[in-house]
Design an enzyme around this catalytic site. Sequence first.
Site, mmCIF file in Angstrom:
data_model
loop_
_atom_site.group_PDB
_atom_site.id
_atom_site.type_symbol
_atom_site.label_atom_id
_atom_site.label_comp_id
_atom_site.label_asym_id
_atom_site.label_seq_id
_atom_site.Cartn_x
_atom_site.Cartn_y
_atom_site.Cartn_z
ATOM 1 N N ASP A 74 191.186 37.972 45.875
ATOM 2 C CA ASP A 74 192.448 37.841 46.607
ATOM 3 C C ASP A 74 192.905 39.254 46.930
ATOM 4 O O ASP A 74 193.329 39.999 46.034
ATOM 5 C CB ASP A 74 193.491 37.108 45.766
ATOM 6 C CG ASP A 74 194.844 37.038 46.488
ATOM 7 O OD1 ASP A 74 194.951 37.570 47.614
ATOM 8 O OD2 ASP A 74 195.785 36.461 45.913
ATOM 9 N N ASN A 121 187.545 43.829 56.864
ATOM 10 C CA ASN A 121 187.619 42.862 57.951
ATOM 11 C C ASN A 121 188.690 41.794 57.740
ATOM 12 O O ASN A 121 189.286 41.331 58.698
ATOM 13 C CB ASN A 121 186.231 42.207 58.094
ATOM 14 C CG ASN A 121 186.272 40.952 58.911
ATOM 15 O OD1 ASN A 121 186.507 40.988 60.119
ATOM 16 N ND2 ASN A 121 186.064 39.808 58.268
ATOM 17 N N TYR A 151 201.626 41.688 61.198
ATOM 18 C CA TYR A 151 200.235 41.843 61.632
ATOM 19 C C TYR A 151 200.097 43.087 62.524
ATOM 20 O O TYR A 151 199.221 43.924 62.304
ATOM 21 C CB TYR A 151 199.811 40.585 62.394
ATOM 22 C CG TYR A 151 198.384 40.603 62.886
ATOM 23 C CD1 TYR A 151 197.335 40.299 62.028
ATOM 24 C CD2 TYR A 151 198.081 40.901 64.211
ATOM 25 C CE1 TYR A 151 196.015 40.301 62.480
ATOM 26 C CE2 TYR A 151 196.778 40.904 64.668
ATOM 27 C CZ TYR A 151 195.750 40.595 63.802
ATOM 28 O OH TYR A 151 194.445 40.600 64.252
ATOM 29 N N LYS A 179 197.962 46.504 61.713
ATOM 30 C CA LYS A 179 196.807 46.899 62.522
ATOM 31 C C LYS A 179 196.989 48.311 63.076
ATOM 32 O O LYS A 179 196.022 49.066 63.212
ATOM 33 C CB LYS A 179 196.567 45.883 63.643
ATOM 34 C CG LYS A 179 196.117 44.514 63.126
ATOM 35 C CD LYS A 179 194.814 44.624 62.329
ATOM 36 C CE LYS A 179 194.273 43.301 61.863
ATOM 37 N NZ LYS A 179 193.021 43.414 61.116
HETATM 38 N N1 LIG Z 1 189.584 36.559 66.289
HETATM 39 C C1 LIG Z 1 190.294 37.352 67.071
HETATM 40 O O1 LIG Z 1 190.652 37.001 68.209
HETATM 41 C C2 LIG Z 1 190.658 38.723 66.556
HETATM 42 C C3 LIG Z 1 191.191 39.647 67.459
HETATM 43 C C4 LIG Z 1 191.530 40.904 67.002
HETATM 44 C C5 LIG Z 1 191.321 41.249 65.680
HETATM 45 N N2 LIG Z 1 190.801 40.329 64.822
HETATM 46 C C6 LIG Z 1 190.595 40.753 63.425
HETATM 47 O O2 LIG Z 1 189.279 40.443 63.018
HETATM 48 C C7 LIG Z 1 189.241 40.300 61.601
HETATM 49 C C8 LIG Z 1 188.531 39.017 61.234
HETATM 50 O O3 LIG Z 1 189.295 37.937 61.703
HETATM 51 P P1 LIG Z 1 188.686 36.536 62.128
HETATM 52 O O4 LIG Z 1 189.101 36.312 63.518
HETATM 53 O O5 LIG Z 1 187.262 36.466 61.741
HETATM 54 O O6 LIG Z 1 189.603 35.589 61.222
HETATM 55 P P2 LIG Z 1 189.255 34.414 60.229
HETATM 56 O O7 LIG Z 1 190.571 33.785 59.955
HETATM 57 O O8 LIG Z 1 188.144 33.590 60.767
HETATM 58 O O9 LIG Z 1 188.724 35.166 58.916
HETATM 59 C C9 LIG Z 1 189.556 35.839 58.023
HETATM 60 C C10 LIG Z 1 188.926 35.719 56.629
HETATM 61 O O10 LIG Z 1 189.718 36.485 55.705
HETATM 62 C C11 LIG Z 1 189.863 35.730 54.519
HETATM 63 N N3 LIG Z 1 191.087 36.093 53.813
HETATM 64 C C12 LIG Z 1 192.368 35.835 54.187
HETATM 65 N N4 LIG Z 1 193.223 36.251 53.243
HETATM 66 C C13 LIG Z 1 192.474 36.811 52.250
HETATM 67 C C14 LIG Z 1 192.789 37.402 51.008
HETATM 68 N N5 LIG Z 1 194.052 37.511 50.568
HETATM 69 N N6 LIG Z 1 191.779 37.853 50.258
HETATM 70 C C15 LIG Z 1 190.483 37.758 50.659
HETATM 71 N N7 LIG Z 1 190.125 37.184 51.823
HETATM 72 C C16 LIG Z 1 191.116 36.718 52.617
HETATM 73 C C17 LIG Z 1 189.922 34.281 54.985
HETATM 74 O O11 LIG Z 1 189.627 33.354 53.944
HETATM 75 C C18 LIG Z 1 188.901 34.276 56.118
HETATM 76 O O12 LIG Z 1 187.604 33.932 55.653
HETATM 77 C C19 LIG Z 1 190.695 40.322 61.144
HETATM 78 O O13 LIG Z 1 191.025 41.615 60.666
HETATM 79 C C20 LIG Z 1 191.469 40.035 62.423
HETATM 80 O O14 LIG Z 1 192.766 40.546 62.373
HETATM 81 C C21 LIG Z 1 190.467 39.075 65.223
#
Ligand SMILES: NC(=O)c1ccc[n+]([C@@H]2O[C@H](COP(=O)([O-])OP(=O)(O)OC[C@H]3O[C@@H](n4cnc5c(N)ncnc54)[C@H](O)[C@@H]3O)[C@@H](O)[C@H]2O)c1
Length: 260
Positions: free
Chosen positions: A71, A98, A163, A167
């Site tokens: 966590d 990530n 958020y 970032k």
């Molecule tokens: N998908 C998009 O459009 C997008 C755009 C810009 C940036 N991002 C960034 O990309 C990264 C990955 O995001 P994603 O889109 O794959 O999201 P996602 O929601 O699919 O994955 C996020 C993961 O983080 C885990 N997580 C959340 N809280 C946690 C905690 N307290 N401890 C450990 N794990 C935890 C979740 O269980 C999940 O598996 C993030 O930093 C997100 O901000 C995503």
Amino acid sequence: MSEDGIVRDGFRAGDFIVVTGAGGGFGRAFCKRFGKMGAKIAAWDISEESGAQTVRLVREAGGEATFFHVDLGDAGSIEAAVAASRAAYGAPYAIVNNASIYPRASLIDMPVATFEKTLKVNITAPMHILHAFGPDLIAQQRGVIINIASGRALEGAVNGVGYACSKAAILSLTKTVALEWARHNVRCNAIIPGMSMTAQPLENATPEELIARGQAKIPLGRIGYPEDVAGLAAFLLSSDAAYMTGQGVAMNGGNVLVPQ
Ligand SMILES: NC(=O)c1ccc[n+]([C@@H]2O[C@H](COP(=O)([O-])OP(=O)(O)OC[C@H]3O[C@@H](n4cnc5c(N)ncnc54)[C@H](O)[C@@H]3O)[C@@H](O)[C@H]2O)c1
């Protein structure tokens, strides 16, 4: 050594990589890609189900990965995951910060406690992880850090103040780490992804809506997919990126980001 006589360090098969949020969209794509490259992967996630599924997929494709529950909002949990990962695989070559959370509410409606929790998971946890593993990278005089930022860092986010702030902070963390650790041959870059097909944007829209939004608004005519971003991460790990540190690299289908 290449033709110009410069030694360019980069990922080598057997190197150990820590990936946070390994059960999510991008995290799973990173792990699958790194697994194919011959990495040993510590797949960290709060969700045992999705993290373990990522590990199964990596192993089915012939790669090496282990799930570690963490966590990221809890310092003790991070320390336990650091210790368990180090016991399994030794010192890492790379860390991919990530995981993130994205609670939605207007600034007025956002409880300060939720704002603080967002910063804790999205920016304090990466700091904690770098604090823990940084001395390993420095001691071995090689390493790569990839932080996952967002276009929201530069543009702000309606209904996502925590958020967006987190970032922006991770872009700043990226630059400071790059400056402090460059002399140790440790590089640190950020990826700034655009809207991509993962659970995070799907909290607010259906897949069909995301696809339509991409077709209408993104210059290259589609939204991003985790595999797009995984390719950029593989490049940042590689010796082709040996002269690159402190950068935030956007991958968003041509949405030009203008910090104001
Ligand atoms: N998908 C998009 O459009 C997008 C755009 C810009 C940036 N991002 C960034 O990309 C990264 C990955 O995001 P994603 O889109 O794959 O999201 P996602 O929601 O699919 O994955 C996020 C993961 O983080 C885990 N997580 C959340 N809280 C946690 C905690 N307290 N401890 C450990 N794990 C935890 C979740 O269980 C999940 O598996 C993030 O930093 C997100 O901000 C995503």
